[in-house]
Scaffold this active site. Structure first.
Site, mmCIF file in Angstrom:
data_model
loop_
_atom_site.group_PDB
_atom_site.id
_atom_site.type_symbol
_atom_site.label_atom_id
_atom_site.label_comp_id
_atom_site.label_asym_id
_atom_site.label_seq_id
_atom_site.Cartn_x
_atom_site.Cartn_y
_atom_site.Cartn_z
ATOM 1 N N ARG A 1 -40.677 14.038 71.883
ATOM 2 C CA ARG A 1 -39.775 14.837 72.380
ATOM 3 C C ARG A 1 -38.260 14.481 71.614
ATOM 4 O O ARG A 1 -37.429 15.380 71.378
ATOM 5 C CB ARG A 1 -39.461 14.695 73.676
ATOM 6 N N ASP B 1 -33.337 10.872 78.212
ATOM 7 C CA ASP B 1 -34.135 12.008 78.888
ATOM 8 C C ASP B 1 -35.628 11.555 79.094
ATOM 9 O O ASP B 1 -36.185 11.775 79.993
ATOM 10 C CB ASP B 1 -34.009 13.483 78.114
ATOM 11 N N HIS C 1 -41.616 17.284 79.468
ATOM 12 C CA HIS C 1 -42.737 17.004 78.653
ATOM 13 C C HIS C 1 -43.306 15.497 79.014
ATOM 14 O O HIS C 1 -44.500 15.123 78.991
ATOM 15 C CB HIS C 1 -42.713 17.122 77.099
ATOM 16 N N HIS D 1 -35.049 16.585 73.280
ATOM 17 C CA HIS D 1 -34.454 15.562 74.453
ATOM 18 C C HIS D 1 -33.943 14.305 73.706
ATOM 19 O O HIS D 1 -34.113 13.963 72.592
ATOM 20 C CB HIS D 1 -35.665 15.125 75.145
#
Length: 238
Positions: A191, A201, A158, A197
């Site tokens: 995220r 990440d 994403h 995440h």
């Protein structure tokens, strides 16, 4: 920041991830930068870096208590090119769509399906456990929990999508760079808030996106698409 919250809350038109998958990338995945070669391995459990990831996970849980910020993170969880266009329409100052801005829309669509490829090798290499699985806690977007459970967490796909879009749109509208990049940064942090995440990440996703967008600039077809997109933006903002 409140202005960004308002813009992010605009209605979205949902198009599944399969839309991006159906597009032909400008550059084959084998010609894209291999993130396994330039990304460090994700933080090991017990390391100082992993402790920071855990701290940021707790930060994300705190952010969920802010209903406005949580709503943005839920909206950002929807993976679609039209959602990305809707998110950035406000910060760009115009509606980004196939009908209203065909050149910008075309450039974004083929560019994003190209940059998306950069996550595949490191995700498969590390197969990192996502935070909501690690802690066995719910996310704020439960419909994605099932299929993402067995999808590697590192780097964040994403974030690659959102940061790539921010970099590309900044090139079209450098006069709005600060606002566009601020929204792109927020998209990645969503995220962490969502619980899908770790912070590392997301950080790795931004690095991967930057590398992938840089690679795009060596492709003549991309440069032509970007030139048309810039001309369209200038024409519509006169």
């Amino acid at each position: 920041m409140k202005r960004l919250f308002f813009l992010a809350a605009l209605p979205i038109f949902l198009v599944s991830h399969s839309y991006l998958a159906a597009q032909q990338p400008l550059i084959d995945s084998t010609q894209m930068p291999n993130a396994v070669h330039f990304l460090p391995a994700p933080p090991a459990e017990g390391s100082a870096a992993f402790q920071y990831d855990q701290s940021q996970y707790r930060w994300g849980l705190e952010q969920r208590e802010d209903s406005a910020r949580c709503s943005i993170a839920v909206n950002d969880a929807v993976w679609s090119v039209d959602n990305i266009c809707q998110i950035y329409s406000g910060v760009l100052g115009m509606e980004i769509s196939k009908e209203n801005t065909p050149a910008i829309y075309r450039m974004l669509t083929v560019s994003l399906v190209t940059t998306d490829q950069v996550s595949k090798l490191p995700k498969n290499r590390y197969m990192r456990t996502r935070p909501y699985v690690f802690y066995n806690q719910p996310t704020i977007y439960p419909s994605d929990e099932g299929w993402l459970r067995n999808n590697g967490s590192y780097p964040s796909g994403h974030t690659i999508l959102g940061w790539s879009a921010a970099l590309l749109l900044t090139e079209i509208a450098p006069n709005r760079a600060d606002t566009i990049l601020a929204r792109g940064y927020m998209y990645g942090q969503s995220r962490v808030i969502a619980g899908f995440h770790w912070q590392s990440d997301v950080d790795a996703g931004r690095l991967c996106a930057s590398a992938a967008v840089a690679r795009l600039h060596a492709d003549k077809r991309f440069l032509k698409l970007m030139k048309k997109a810039r001309k369209e933006y200038l024409r519509l903002t006169k």
